[in-house]
Design an enzyme around this catalytic site. Structure first.
Site, PDB file in Angstrom:
ATOM      1  N   TYR A   1     -12.251   8.672 -13.774  1.00 16.24           N
ATOM      2  CA  TYR A   1     -12.432   7.357 -13.166  1.00 16.24           C
ATOM      3  C   TYR A   1     -13.179   6.429 -14.115  1.00 16.24           C
ATOM      4  O   TYR A   1     -12.763   5.287 -14.352  1.00 16.24           O
ATOM      5  CB  TYR A   1     -13.196   7.524 -11.857  1.00 16.24           C
ATOM      6  CG  TYR A   1     -13.373   6.243 -11.058  1.00 16.24           C
ATOM      7  CD1 TYR A   1     -12.346   5.749 -10.260  1.00 16.24           C
ATOM      8  CD2 TYR A   1     -14.579   5.544 -11.095  1.00 16.24           C
ATOM      9  CE1 TYR A   1     -12.510   4.590  -9.521  1.00 16.24           C
ATOM     10  CE2 TYR A   1     -14.755   4.383 -10.357  1.00 16.24           C
ATOM     11  CZ  TYR A   1     -13.715   3.908  -9.569  1.00 16.24           C
ATOM     12  OH  TYR A   1     -13.894   2.755  -8.834  1.00 16.24           O
TER      13      TYR A   1
ATOM     14  N   ASP B   1       0.863  -1.176   0.000  1.00  9.41           N
ATOM     15  CA  ASP B   1       0.000   0.000   0.000  1.00  9.41           C
ATOM     16  C   ASP B   1       0.900   1.227   0.000  1.00  9.41           C
ATOM     17  O   ASP B   1       2.051   1.161   0.446  1.00  9.41           O
ATOM     18  CB  ASP B   1      -0.890   0.007   1.250  1.00  9.41           C
ATOM     19  CG  ASP B   1      -2.089   0.941   1.109  1.00  9.41           C
ATOM     20  OD1 ASP B   1      -3.158   0.476   0.686  1.00  9.41           O
ATOM     21  OD2 ASP B   1      -1.955   2.146   1.417  1.00  9.41           O
TER      22      ASP B   1
ATOM     23  N   ASN C   1      -4.953  -3.340  -7.513  1.00 11.26           N
ATOM     24  CA  ASN C   1      -6.141  -2.921  -6.782  1.00 11.26           C
ATOM     25  C   ASN C   1      -6.067  -1.468  -6.314  1.00 11.26           C
ATOM     26  O   ASN C   1      -6.491  -1.148  -5.214  1.00 11.26           O
ATOM     27  CB  ASN C   1      -6.338  -3.855  -5.577  1.00 11.26           C
ATOM     28  CG  ASN C   1      -7.565  -3.526  -4.761  1.00 11.26           C
ATOM     29  OD1 ASN C   1      -8.679  -3.565  -5.269  1.00 11.26           O
ATOM     30  ND2 ASN C   1      -7.368  -3.173  -3.506  1.00 11.26           N
TER      31      ASN C   1
END
Length: 268
Positions: free
Chosen positions: A159, A40, A93
């Site tokens: 997006y 992350d 992700n």
């Protein structure tokens, strides 16, 4: 022909694993016997995910990774190999949003979303695909969105654009990888309770499209769907099965579908 994959005894690397769908998928993979490297941008969150996996009896490592940096992804690959001797599953992700009327979105906002949502997958392909292809087995998971299937989100145009691109990329890549023993799953969730709000930049006045009223689900639900899809060799994962009705309507008559959508917007 599906390409099922047994997670037991494998190893997965996951970006954006510090919370939400990434963390839930890490736990679901681990519950099926798969070691996990959680990464992350926020290294502390990645560490927390790894601790949760270990607390549940799984094997895990963690690393702070900026997916806009090719070298960070190489470090993620190297950590997976050094800790677990293999990488079998790669889950891309990461997702960010820039919101506002299309005429208000600066190029910089577009560039950030494109770089993180789309180009991060391209970087991941360069880093991880040679490894999976050499071993002739493995699985890719690309997190897209229902916004990559239905283009209602004009308030988040970068997006929508990038998630449509991830869906198209995933479809084409799945056709390339399948004959070489590598499966691919494209995840297109509707509303999921995550902290993606932290990743939104706002521009101009708020505007709200008419959107499908799909139910919200928790990230744990999506994590289970993702893990089951990898095991089954399933390509598409959605969290709202009713989305298929709208997809069939659009496929049957794209012009009539768009005219209906335009009329709904005019009548709103």
């Amino acid at each position: 022909m599906t390409i099922p994959f047994d997670l037991n005894g494998g190893a997965a690397v996951i970006t954006g694993a510090g919370s939400g769908i990434g963390r839930a998928s890490a736990l679901s993979f681990a519950a099926r016997g798969c070691a996990v490297v959680a990464s992350d941008l926020d290294g502390a969150r990645a560490d927390e995910t790894a601790e949760l996996v270990r607390a549940a009896g799984g094997e895990a490592a963690s690393l702070a990774v900026d997916v806009s940096n090719h070298e960070d992804l190489e470090a993620l690959r190297d950590l997976g190999i050094s800790r677990f001797g293999r990488i079998d599953v790669v889950m891309n992700n990461v997702g960010v949003l820039a919101m506002g009327p299309p005429e208000s979105l600066p190029i910089e906002a577009w560039q950030r979303v494109v770089d993180l949502n789309l180009m991060s997958v391209a970087r991941s392909n360069l880093v991880f695909l040679p490894l999976l292809l050499d071993q002739g087995r493995g699985h890719i998971v690309n997190t897209a969105s229902a916004s990559g299937l239905l283009a209602y989100g004009f308030d988040r145009l970068p997006y929508v654009s990038t998630k449509h691109a991830v869906v198209g990329l995933s479809e084409a890549l799945a056709l390339y990888l399948a004959p070489q023993g590598v499966g691919l799953t494209c995840v297109c969730p509707s509303g999921v309770i995550t902290n993606i709000l932290e990743q939104i930049s706002f521009h101009g006045d708020a505007t709200t499209p008419r959107a499908p009223q799909h139910p919200l689900v928790g990230p744990d639900v999506v994590g289970e769907l993702v893990a089951d899809a990898v095991v089954a060799g399933q390509f598409l994962v959605v969290t709202a099965p009713e989305i298929h009705d709208e997809l069939r309507e659009r496929a049957n008559d794209p012009e009539a579908y768009m005219q209906r959508m335009i009329k709904e917007q005019l009548d709103a």
